[in-house]
Design a protein around this motif. Sequence first.
Motif, PDB file in Angstrom:
ATOM      1  N   GLY A 283      35.494  15.298  39.569  1.00  0.00           N
ATOM      2  CA  GLY A 283      35.795  14.552  40.794  1.00  0.00           C
ATOM      3  C   GLY A 283      37.244  14.673  41.215  1.00  0.00           C
ATOM      4  N   GLY A 284      37.629  13.856  42.192  1.00  0.00           N
ATOM      5  CA  GLY A 284      38.971  13.923  42.766  1.00  0.00           C
ATOM      6  C   GLY A 284      39.997  13.138  41.972  1.00  0.00           C
ATOM      7  N   THR A 285      41.154  12.924  42.590  1.00  0.00           N
ATOM      8  CA  THR A 285      42.263  12.259  41.892  1.00  0.00           C
ATOM      9  C   THR A 285      43.027  11.343  42.838  1.00  0.00           C
ATOM     10  OG1 THR A 285      42.527  14.311  40.640  1.00  0.00           O
ATOM     11  CG2 THR A 285      44.222  12.654  40.353  1.00  0.00           C
ATOM     12  N   ASP A 286      43.216  10.089  42.429  1.00  0.00           N
ATOM     13  CA  ASP A 286      44.079   9.158  43.161  1.00  0.00           C
ATOM     14  C   ASP A 286      44.985   8.483  42.129  1.00  0.00           C
ATOM     15  OD1 ASP A 286      45.325   7.275  44.748  1.00  0.00           O
ATOM     16  OD2 ASP A 286      43.521   6.782  45.888  1.00  0.00           O
ATOM     17  N   ILE A 287      46.089   9.157  41.804  1.00  0.00           N
ATOM     18  CA  ILE A 287      46.998   8.663  40.759  1.00  0.00           C
ATOM     19  C   ILE A 287      47.683   7.380  41.219  1.00  0.00           C
ATOM     20  CG2 ILE A 287      48.906   9.282  39.213  1.00  0.00           C
ATOM     21  CD1 ILE A 287      48.356  12.220  39.892  1.00  0.00           C
ATOM     22  N   ASP A 288      48.068   7.343  42.485  1.00  0.00           N
ATOM     23  CA  ASP A 288      48.773   6.179  43.023  1.00  0.00           C
ATOM     24  C   ASP A 288      47.952   4.907  42.841  1.00  0.00           C
ATOM     25  OD1 ASP A 288      50.823   4.813  44.643  1.00  0.00           O
ATOM     26  OD2 ASP A 288      49.249   4.703  46.161  1.00  0.00           O
ATOM     27  N   ARG A 289      46.662   4.996  43.086  1.00  0.00           N
ATOM     28  CA  ARG A 289      45.781   3.833  42.945  1.00  0.00           C
ATOM     29  C   ARG A 289      45.755   3.333  41.507  1.00  0.00           C
ATOM     30  NH1 ARG A 289      39.454   3.709  44.973  1.00  0.00           N
ATOM     31  NH2 ARG A 289      39.065   1.498  44.592  1.00  0.00           N
ATOM     32  N   SER A 290      45.728   4.265  40.558  1.00  0.00           N
ATOM     33  CA  SER A 290      45.668   3.870  39.150  1.00  0.00           C
ATOM     34  C   SER A 290      46.970   3.214  38.700  1.00  0.00           C
ATOM     35  CB  SER A 290      45.350   5.081  38.270  1.00  0.00           C
ATOM     36  OG  SER A 290      46.462   5.942  38.176  1.00  0.00           O
ATOM     37  N   GLY A 315      45.600  13.514  44.906  1.00  0.00           N
ATOM     38  CA  GLY A 315      44.793  13.537  46.120  1.00  0.00           C
ATOM     39  C   GLY A 315      45.026  12.313  46.970  1.00  0.00           C
ATOM     40  N   GLY A 316      45.778  11.348  46.430  1.00  0.00           N
ATOM     41  CA  GLY A 316      46.086  10.121  47.167  1.00  0.00           C
ATOM     42  C   GLY A 316      47.436  10.212  47.866  1.00  0.00           C
ATOM     43  N   ASN A 317      48.126   9.089  47.919  1.00  0.00           N
ATOM     44  CA  ASN A 317      49.402   9.001  48.633  1.00  0.00           C
ATOM     45  C   ASN A 317      50.555   9.410  47.708  1.00  0.00           C
ATOM     46  OD1 ASN A 317      51.773   8.111  49.962  1.00  0.00           O
ATOM     47  ND2 ASN A 317      50.599   6.567  51.080  1.00  0.00           N
ATOM     48  N   ARG A 318      51.088  10.599  47.918  1.00  0.00           N
ATOM     49  CA  ARG A 318      52.145  11.117  47.038  1.00  0.00           C
ATOM     50  C   ARG A 318      53.428  10.301  47.142  1.00  0.00           C
ATOM     51  NH1 ARG A 318      52.441  17.384  46.038  1.00  0.00           N
ATOM     52  NH2 ARG A 318      50.297  17.754  45.382  1.00  0.00           N
ATOM     53  N   ALA A 319      53.809   9.961  48.367  1.00  0.00           N
ATOM     54  CA  ALA A 319      55.053   9.203  48.571  1.00  0.00           C
ATOM     55  C   ALA A 319      54.964   7.839  47.895  1.00  0.00           C
ATOM     56  CB  ALA A 319      55.326   9.040  50.064  1.00  0.00           C
TER      57      ALA A 319
END
Length: 396
Positions: A283-290, A315-319
Motif C-alpha cells: 500500500g501507500g505511505t503517509d508518514i506525516d499522519r503517523s 505520499g502525504g504532506n512532506r512540508a
Amino acid sequence: MENLERMKRWRLILGAESDERFRGMNGAEGMELSMEQELMDQALASIYNNSEAGGFGGSGKEGGRGPSNPQITKWLGDVRSLFDKELVKIVQADAMERCGLKQLLFEPELLESVEPDINLASTILMLKDQIPKRSKESVRAFIKKIVEEINKLLEADIRRAVTAAVNRRNHSPIPSASALDYKMTIRRNLKNYNQELKTIVPEHFYFFDRTTVAASRQWHVILDIDQSGSMGESVIYSSIMSCILASMSSIQTHVVAFDTNVVDLTEKSDDPVDLLFGFQLGGGTDIDRSVAYCERFVENPSKTLFFLITDLYEGGNRASLIRRLGELKEAGVTVVCLLAIADGGKPYYDTQMAARVSSLKIPCFACNPQMLPVLLERAFKGQDLESLKKEFEKIR
C-alpha cells in the motif's frame, strides 16, 4: 482522448513487445505511458513476461526451486499501490503460481524443509491473508525460525546496551540477591582479597535500589514503523527489536505501524511473531499522519527516543512531516530515522527527503541491523549520534 486511453490499456495488457506496433497506428500520437502507467507496465512485465530477460519468476512451473528473489517483495508492494483490490488478488495469485510461491505456501511439508530466509519471510507476510488454514501453522513456524535466528544475534547486545545506558547508580541498604551490584561490590572489596583462599571476602555488599527501576522507566521508546511494500526486511528487524525492548522493565515501549493508515501494535509486542503478523505489508505511505499520531505519547521529551523507521518515500504532506520532526527535535526528543534496508542490508530510501531530515540535525542511519545495539546505547546516553553515523558509513 478516450480512444487513446483505450489503446494505452491494450498496450499495458499486451506488454512492451507490442509498443512499436501501437505507435504505427492512426491516432497514436501522445501514446507515451504516464509515470504511473510505466510502473504498472514494469509490475505486470515482472510476472507475465515469459522472455528470458523479463520477469523475476521465469516461466511455467520451474520457478521457486532456487533461492527467493528479494525483488518479489517490492513488486508485491508496487502491485498493491497501483491496482484495485480485486485485480491485485488476481495478479498475486498468478505470481504465486508462476514464481513457485504457491508451492511453498500451500504445501506445509515443503515450507518446513526450507532454510530460514528473511526475503522469503517478508514475502510470506505480505501474502499472509491468502495462506490456507492447513498451512498457517507451518508458516508461523517458518517465521519463528527466522525470528529466533535474528533474536540470537541481537538480544544479548541490545539488553547489554540498554542496561549499560540506564542510570542504576543509586543503592539500597536492603539486601536482595537479584539486586546485587556485582561490579561495585567487587571494586570496593578488592582490598579484602584473601591470598590463601584466592578469592575476595566481601566486607560489605552493595544492592541496587529497586525504586530506581521505577524512576528509570520514565525512559520511553516510540517505534514508528513504515509497513509499505518495500519495508519487508526492515519490518522484521524492527519488530524483533521492539519486542526485546518491550520485555525490559527499565523502559516503556510503544510500537506503531503505518501506511496510509496508522495502527497501534503495542499490545502485540509480547511476541515478535504475533507482532509481525499484525503488520499489513503493502500500500501507500503517509508518514506525516503517523508522526502526528505518535506525538500524543510524548510526555517527557528529554526521556523519549523516537525511532522513525521508513524509506522516506512520503505520499502525504512532506512540508508538514519536516515541520513535525523539527518540533519534536526542538522539544528535546531524541529523534532518529532508521532507513529501509533490503537485499541483506542494502539501504533503500528517498535521498532528497533524507537530506531534508538530516538538515534538522536528525541523523538518518542506513546501517546494518547488528549495529543497532551501539546506536541504542549512545542514544540512551545522550551522546553525539552524528559522529556515530560517520563511523557506520566508514564500516559500510
